[in-house]
Design a protein around this motif. Sequence first.
Motif, PDB file in Angstrom:
ATOM      1  N   ARG A 114      30.894  18.632 105.236  1.00 38.10           N
ATOM      2  CA  ARG A 114      30.969  19.951 105.010  1.00 38.10           C
ATOM      3  C   ARG A 114      29.656  20.326 104.053  1.00 38.10           C
ATOM      4  NH1 ARG A 114      33.201  24.032 101.611  1.00 38.10           N
ATOM      5  NH2 ARG A 114      34.793  25.646 102.798  1.00 38.10           N
ATOM      6  N   ALA A 118      27.072  23.407 105.191  1.00 42.26           N
ATOM      7  CA  ALA A 118      26.519  24.384 104.236  1.00 42.26           C
ATOM      8  C   ALA A 118      25.103  24.453 104.174  1.00 42.26           C
ATOM      9  CB  ALA A 118      27.471  24.038 102.827  1.00 42.26           C
ATOM     10  N   GLU A 131      30.519  31.140 100.253  1.00 38.73           N
ATOM     11  CA  GLU A 131      31.670  30.450 100.546  1.00 38.73           C
ATOM     12  C   GLU A 131      32.676  31.331 101.540  1.00 38.73           C
ATOM     13  OE1 GLU A 131      34.803  27.914 101.512  1.00 38.73           O
ATOM     14  OE2 GLU A 131      33.039  27.308 100.414  1.00 38.73           O
ATOM     15  N   GLY A 135      32.437  29.879 104.625  1.00 41.05           N
ATOM     16  CA  GLY A 135      33.468  28.732 104.258  1.00 41.05           C
ATOM     17  C   GLY A 135      34.367  28.347 105.327  1.00 41.05           C
ATOM     18  N   GLU A 139      34.244  24.606 106.914  1.00 48.08           N
ATOM     19  CA  GLU A 139      35.557  23.635 107.102  1.00 48.08           C
ATOM     20  C   GLU A 139      36.046  23.300 108.444  1.00 48.08           C
ATOM     21  OE1 GLU A 139      38.745  21.762 105.415  1.00 48.08           O
ATOM     22  OE2 GLU A 139      37.093  22.745 104.309  1.00 48.08           O
TER      23      GLU A 139
END
Length: 191
Positions: A114, A118, A131, A135, A139
């Motif tokens: 993750r 990012a 996020e 996000g 995820e």
Amino acid sequence: MPGSNITKLALAGSLKKLMAEKPFGKIGVGDIARDCGVTRTTFYYHFKDKYDLMNWIYYTETVPFMSAYQKVEDWTDGLRDLCCYMRENKAFYFNAINTTGQNSFREYLHDYIRSLAASVAESTEDAQFDEKKWGFITEFIATSFVSLIVQWVNADMQEDPAVFVAHLKELFDGSIMRELETKEKRGGDAD
């Protein structure tokens, strides 16, 4: 504390040896201490419990692979090297990947992947990771990749790690990167 590390390494070696013979859930602190030739008190001087020892093993063994490739464009090299290392230590990592719950190796891998996703989002967007905006996709990437790694491990790690990671890269560079770029063009709004 060089002596402390020697003891930690010995305890780690004992746990790895025992995990080659039986599942992690069937191994107790007493088993590890006995195999290592130390007392339970010595074990507890170094680690809170067997989970703490297992996490120490993950951290000390895998961080070199993960930190050696800090650039986003090199992420597959780190993952390939990690898979090669897992394959070389097959019995331990087969058992580790199939031990679930808090602080498991799966959770550790998930957090690592993750974080990589990012970093890719940041480089695509050329901005700090958001996020709210990224996000869900990071995820998804982490969950999917960990699931595929679990399948690879449970298939006895037969596929060459370089080939396996190349398949992951194709998936990532294809549809996932396209989604990141499309989302950036749309300004990150949901459909």
